[in-house]
Design a protein around this motif. Structure first.
Motif, PDB file in Angstrom:
ATOM      1  N   VAL A 428      60.110  34.506  46.265  1.00  0.00           N
ATOM      2  CA  VAL A 428      59.008  35.384  46.670  1.00  0.00           C
ATOM      3  C   VAL A 428      58.549  36.318  45.557  1.00  0.00           C
ATOM      4  CG1 VAL A 428      59.674  35.340  49.099  1.00  0.00           C
ATOM      5  CG2 VAL A 428      60.643  37.074  47.599  1.00  0.00           C
ATOM      6  N   SER A 429      59.376  36.520  44.541  1.00  0.00           N
ATOM      7  CA  SER A 429      59.041  37.478  43.485  1.00  0.00           C
ATOM      8  C   SER A 429      57.714  37.201  42.791  1.00  0.00           C
ATOM      9  CB  SER A 429      60.165  37.523  42.442  1.00  0.00           C
ATOM     10  OG  SER A 429      61.372  37.937  43.020  1.00  0.00           O
ATOM     11  N   PRO A 430      57.410  35.953  42.401  1.00  0.00           N
ATOM     12  CA  PRO A 430      56.152  35.721  41.671  1.00  0.00           C
ATOM     13  C   PRO A 430      54.912  36.113  42.466  1.00  0.00           C
ATOM     14  CG  PRO A 430      57.613  33.830  41.473  1.00  0.00           C
ATOM     15  CD  PRO A 430      58.207  34.716  42.526  1.00  0.00           C
ATOM     16  N   GLY A 431      54.863  35.726  43.752  1.00  0.00           N
ATOM     17  CA  GLY A 431      53.705  36.073  44.571  1.00  0.00           C
ATOM     18  C   GLY A 431      53.587  37.563  44.793  1.00  0.00           C
ATOM     19  N   ILE A 432      54.709  38.224  45.051  1.00  0.00           N
ATOM     20  CA  ILE A 432      54.697  39.673  45.267  1.00  0.00           C
ATOM     21  C   ILE A 432      54.244  40.392  44.014  1.00  0.00           C
ATOM     22  CG2 ILE A 432      56.140  41.688  45.706  1.00  0.00           C
ATOM     23  CD1 ILE A 432      57.865  39.945  47.511  1.00  0.00           C
ATOM     24  N   TRP A 442      43.073  45.330  38.652  1.00  0.00           N
ATOM     25  CA  TRP A 442      41.780  44.640  38.799  1.00  0.00           C
ATOM     26  C   TRP A 442      41.177  45.033  40.131  1.00  0.00           C
ATOM     27  CZ3 TRP A 442      39.987  39.315  40.585  1.00  0.00           C
ATOM     28  CH2 TRP A 442      38.724  39.008  40.037  1.00  0.00           C
ATOM     29  N   LYS A 443      40.156  45.823  40.068  1.00  0.00           N
ATOM     30  CA  LYS A 443      39.575  46.404  41.274  1.00  0.00           C
ATOM     31  C   LYS A 443      38.959  45.384  42.209  1.00  0.00           C
ATOM     32  CE  LYS A 443      38.578  50.935  39.219  1.00  0.00           C
ATOM     33  NZ  LYS A 443      37.535  51.945  38.913  1.00  0.00           N
ATOM     34  N   LYS A 444      38.614  44.206  41.696  1.00  0.00           N
ATOM     35  CA  LYS A 444      37.956  43.197  42.528  1.00  0.00           C
ATOM     36  C   LYS A 444      38.941  42.379  43.372  1.00  0.00           C
ATOM     37  CE  LYS A 444      33.906  42.529  39.526  1.00  0.00           C
ATOM     38  NZ  LYS A 444      33.129  41.536  38.750  1.00  0.00           N
ATOM     39  N   THR A 445      40.219  42.564  43.168  1.00  0.00           N
ATOM     40  CA  THR A 445      41.198  41.770  43.910  1.00  0.00           C
ATOM     41  C   THR A 445      41.044  42.015  45.403  1.00  0.00           C
ATOM     42  OG1 THR A 445      42.742  42.049  42.068  1.00  0.00           O
ATOM     43  CG2 THR A 445      43.628  41.153  44.116  1.00  0.00           C
ATOM     44  N   SER A 446      40.869  40.948  46.165  1.00  0.00           N
ATOM     45  CA  SER A 446      40.596  41.079  47.596  1.00  0.00           C
ATOM     46  C   SER A 446      41.862  40.897  48.426  1.00  0.00           C
ATOM     47  CB  SER A 446      39.567  40.029  48.023  1.00  0.00           C
ATOM     48  OG  SER A 446      40.117  38.722  47.925  1.00  0.00           O
ATOM     49  N   SER A 447      41.767  41.287  49.692  1.00  0.00           N
ATOM     50  CA  SER A 447      42.913  41.153  50.598  1.00  0.00           C
ATOM     51  C   SER A 447      43.219  39.677  50.887  1.00  0.00           C
ATOM     52  CB  SER A 447      42.634  41.895  51.907  1.00  0.00           C
ATOM     53  OG  SER A 447      41.459  41.420  52.527  1.00  0.00           O
ATOM     54  N   ASN A 448      42.174  38.824  50.877  1.00  0.00           N
ATOM     55  CA  ASN A 448      42.407  37.389  51.058  1.00  0.00           C
ATOM     56  C   ASN A 448      43.231  36.813  49.904  1.00  0.00           C
ATOM     57  OD1 ASN A 448      41.004  37.137  53.492  1.00  0.00           O
ATOM     58  ND2 ASN A 448      39.036  36.881  52.459  1.00  0.00           N
ATOM     59  N   ALA A 449      42.939  37.298  48.697  1.00  0.00           N
ATOM     60  CA  ALA A 449      43.711  36.863  47.530  1.00  0.00           C
ATOM     61  C   ALA A 449      45.159  37.317  47.648  1.00  0.00           C
ATOM     62  CB  ALA A 449      43.078  37.416  46.250  1.00  0.00           C
ATOM     63  N   ALA A 450      45.352  38.549  48.132  1.00  0.00           N
ATOM     64  CA  ALA A 450      46.706  39.071  48.318  1.00  0.00           C
ATOM     65  C   ALA A 450      47.460  38.270  49.364  1.00  0.00           C
ATOM     66  CB  ALA A 450      46.649  40.544  48.714  1.00  0.00           C
ATOM     67  N   VAL A 455      51.809  34.267  50.956  1.00  0.00           N
ATOM     68  CA  VAL A 455      52.245  33.028  51.608  1.00  0.00           C
ATOM     69  C   VAL A 455      52.264  31.863  50.622  1.00  0.00           C
ATOM     70  CG1 VAL A 455      51.773  31.403  53.470  1.00  0.00           C
ATOM     71  CG2 VAL A 455      51.302  33.851  53.787  1.00  0.00           C
ATOM     72  N   GLY A 456      51.183  31.727  49.868  1.00  0.00           N
ATOM     73  CA  GLY A 456      51.065  30.600  48.952  1.00  0.00           C
ATOM     74  C   GLY A 456      52.108  30.610  47.852  1.00  0.00           C
ATOM     75  N   GLY A 457      52.447  31.808  47.353  1.00  0.00           N
ATOM     76  CA  GLY A 457      53.461  31.895  46.306  1.00  0.00           C
ATOM     77  C   GLY A 457      54.806  31.389  46.786  1.00  0.00           C
ATOM     78  N   PHE A 458      55.161  31.745  48.020  1.00  0.00           N
ATOM     79  CA  PHE A 458      56.435  31.294  48.587  1.00  0.00           C
ATOM     80  C   PHE A 458      56.424  29.776  48.791  1.00  0.00           C
ATOM     81  CE2 PHE A 458      58.841  30.193  52.463  1.00  0.00           C
ATOM     82  CZ  PHE A 458      60.122  30.532  52.032  1.00  0.00           C
ATOM     83  N   PHE A 506      53.848  32.300  39.288  1.00  0.00           N
ATOM     84  CA  PHE A 506      53.099  33.525  39.001  1.00  0.00           C
ATOM     85  C   PHE A 506      51.743  33.204  38.379  1.00  0.00           C
ATOM     86  CE2 PHE A 506      51.948  36.810  35.845  1.00  0.00           C
ATOM     87  CZ  PHE A 506      51.755  37.886  36.700  1.00  0.00           C
ATOM     88  N   GLY A 507      51.737  32.300  37.396  1.00  0.00           N
ATOM     89  CA  GLY A 507      50.474  31.928  36.752  1.00  0.00           C
ATOM     90  C   GLY A 507      49.477  31.326  37.728  1.00  0.00           C
ATOM     91  N   VAL A 508      49.964  30.438  38.599  1.00  0.00           N
ATOM     92  CA  VAL A 508      49.082  29.813  39.597  1.00  0.00           C
ATOM     93  C   VAL A 508      48.553  30.863  40.569  1.00  0.00           C
ATOM     94  CG1 VAL A 508      49.020  28.201  41.542  1.00  0.00           C
ATOM     95  CG2 VAL A 508      50.198  27.553  39.427  1.00  0.00           C
ATOM     96  N   CYS A 509      49.437  31.775  40.998  1.00  0.00           N
ATOM     97  CA  CYS A 509      49.011  32.825  41.940  1.00  0.00           C
ATOM     98  C   CYS A 509      47.923  33.699  41.341  1.00  0.00           C
ATOM     99  CB  CYS A 509      50.205  33.683  42.341  1.00  0.00           C
ATOM    100  SG  CYS A 509      51.315  32.917  43.537  1.00  0.00           S
TER     101      CYS A 509
END
Length: 562
Positions: A428-432, A442-450, A455-458, A506-509
């Protein structure tokens, strides 16, 4: 014989009464009308000094996973495992400069709170529940189990009784709140460092005796001569331990994700500094970074010493596990059994101090997240300050009892306890970390991306873990991203080292978070921001000087032991 003598128990009792007495005096002295306030109980807001913050960070971090499991890795692979400690010193400087100012400026007290204010409540709640499960099922139980295992090996006390005793001691400290934890950690670290250094000195002296000499320096030189392969920091691909520490990844890859996520995005750690002002928090973190430089001397060198003694014909039966196979995690307890009466009690106290301090800090963070981010927000939004403190104390007891129940069933794999914790946390560390770092800068980062990173990182981590069992990774092997691992049945399969896997995930996320955020921006989805400006990252001359000293020491260490 794995028993403690009367003198050892007396030394241990002195430690116990010093910690308990000092903790009680802190509780009484610091007790004010605001003692029922949640921030006072969970964060000790404004009452921890820089040295209390620094020592509490170390006391919470150094536990059975270092004394037992990292020492075991010292036996197995040598000084290279110290990269976790030495890279952490550099990581702490980065956290003090870039992470802590953002938290303090925006009055962030818990990690789920950060996610709620930066993204939305759904992301925060998912991660709050997830952190609770991770902290209890993986971290708390592994600390308790490995600590009890070590104490059992030293004292001969039944392992379940060891767990009950450690849990009880930790609960007593944790119920006093962060003030008591923070200041008793100072005493715990004194015992931890002094007792640990005594153990290292005597272990090296035992090694020197193998060569007909005495003294720590002579022992260290003999270790260098007899086990030079255990003093390389960077492994080549043909090294059997390469999958655990894959070459330059420890300097330029996944090791950064391990450390930055642990030290910068972890309630368990950052909580120590969140109740202080910026100058005090930074000074405490810098102090902790200096202490981290010392940790390999305490936890890794004894493991290498045990290895040298073993290769010279000693500890042949003591290092064997119940299955008759050599168990590196036994190296530290076995060494303690070689110590003289009295000093064995001191080292026993040091080990207990490390375990208890870590348990108390961890269970306090579990209590904080549950009370402030779940109970207050979803169960009883009108809960009074006094009620929240009561719930926090109940959570402390409940979490520890749950850990006691789960711990006996903990499956520490044959890689050793330290790698068990690192690898399974690494799912879970890379996604978190991607979610935090993008949310910071990065101010444009959205909640959907988060949400994708959560979930996707895991999911991606799990796929990359088990993918080698279903397909040939010859291409990845040729590029250096996969290794061949021999199984118990002598078959060989490809495996992506977990540190490299973390780097890939992490890179993919990050890449997909950027794409998702840009897509949301085109659709007009609004994002929430935090107050961040470059002035926040300026440091004092004293801090800069300390940071440069640490960097210089690290460059020297890696140059000598490359």
């Amino acid at each position: 014989m794995n028993t403690l003598q009367l003198a050892d128990y007396l030394v241990f009792l002195v430690y116990f009464f010093i910690v308990a007495g000092y903790g009680y005096s802190v509780y009484i002295r610091k007790k004010t009308k605001s003692i029922s306030a949640s921030h006072d109980y969970f964060l000790a807001e404004g009452s921890l000094t820089w040295w209390a913050i620094g020592t509490s960070l170390i006391a919470s971090n150094i536990s059975s996973e270092q004394f037992i499991a990292m020492s075991g890795n010292g036996f197995k692979m040598g000084l290279a495992i110290a990269t976790y400690e030495w890279m952490a010193a550099l990581t702490l400087i980065i956290v003090a400069v870039f992470f802590i100012p953002v938290y303090l400026k925006n009055k962030i007290y818990t990690m789920p709170q950060f996610l709620s204010e930066r993204y939305n409540g759904n992301v925060a709640m998912i991660m709050a529940v997830f952190w609770l499960l991770l902290y209890v099922i993986v971290n708390l139980t592994s600390i308790l189990y490995l600590g009890a295992l070590a104490i059992n090996g030293i004292s001969g006390i039944e392992i379940n009784l060891c767990m009950y005793g450690l849990a009880f001691f930790a609960i007593i400290i944790a119920l006093g709140g962060m003030k008591v934890i923070g200041y008793t950690d100072v005493v715990q670290v004194v015992f931890l460092i002094f007792g640990g250094l005594v153990t290292t000195y005597l272990a090296l002296d035992k090694v020197a005796e193998l060569n007909g000499q005495s003294g720590m320096v002579q022992g260290f030189n003999y270790m260098l001569d007899q086990s030079g392969d255990h003093f390389h920091m960077i492994f080549k691909k043909d090294n059997a331990n390469f999958p655990s520490l894959p070459g330059l990844t420890v300097l330029f890859g996944g090791m950064w994700i391990v450390n930055l996520n642990y030290w910068g995005c972890n309630q368990y750690i950052t909580q120590r500094a969140l109740g202080a002002d910026l100058k005090t928090a930074r000074s405490g973190i810098l102090f902790a970074a200096f202490l981290k430089l010392l940790m390999p001397v305490i936890v890794v060198l004894p493991g290498i010493a045990a290895y040298v003694i073993y290769t010279k014909g000693g500890l042949q039966t003591e290092m064997l596990g119940p299955d008759g196979i050599i168990n590196p995690d036994r190296s530290y307890p076995v060494l303690l059994n070689l110590l003289p009466v009295g000093l064995k009690g001191l080292s026993f106290a040091a080990l207990t101090a490390a375990v208890v301090a870590s348990l108390a800090g961890k269970v306090n963070s579990i209590s904080t997240i549950f009370t402030l981010d779940i109970f207050k927000k979803k169960i009883n939004v009108d809960a009074s300050e006094k009620k929240m403190v009561q719930v926090g104390k109940i959570t402390v007891v409940a979490a520890m009892l749950l850990a006691v129940v789960i711990a006996p069933f903990l499956g520490i794999d044959k890689k050793g306890g330290f790698e068990f914790i690192q690898e399974y946390t690494g799912f879970v560390s890379p996604g978190i970390f991607a979610m935090f770092i993008m949310g910071f800068f990065w101010k444009k980062t959205s909640s959907n991306a988060a949400m994708f990173a959560t979930v996707g990182g895991f999911v991606l981590s799990v796929i990359l873990k088990f993918l080698p069992g279903f397909m040939n990774l010859e291409f990845l092997y040729s590029t250096g991203f996969a290794t061949l691992v021999e199984q118990e049945d002598k078959t060989r399969l490809y495996e992506i080292p977990f540190l490299d896997r973390m780097g890939i995930v992490f890179g993919v996320c990050v890449l997909l978070m950027i794409l998702i955020s840009l897509y949301d921006a085109k659709k007009g989805v609004k994002v929430k921001g935090l107050e961040v400006d470059t002035a926040m990252f300026k440091v004092s001359n004293g801090f800069a000087a300390g940071a440069l000293i640490i960097c210089g020491v690290l460059v020297a260490l890696y140059s000598v032991f490359w």
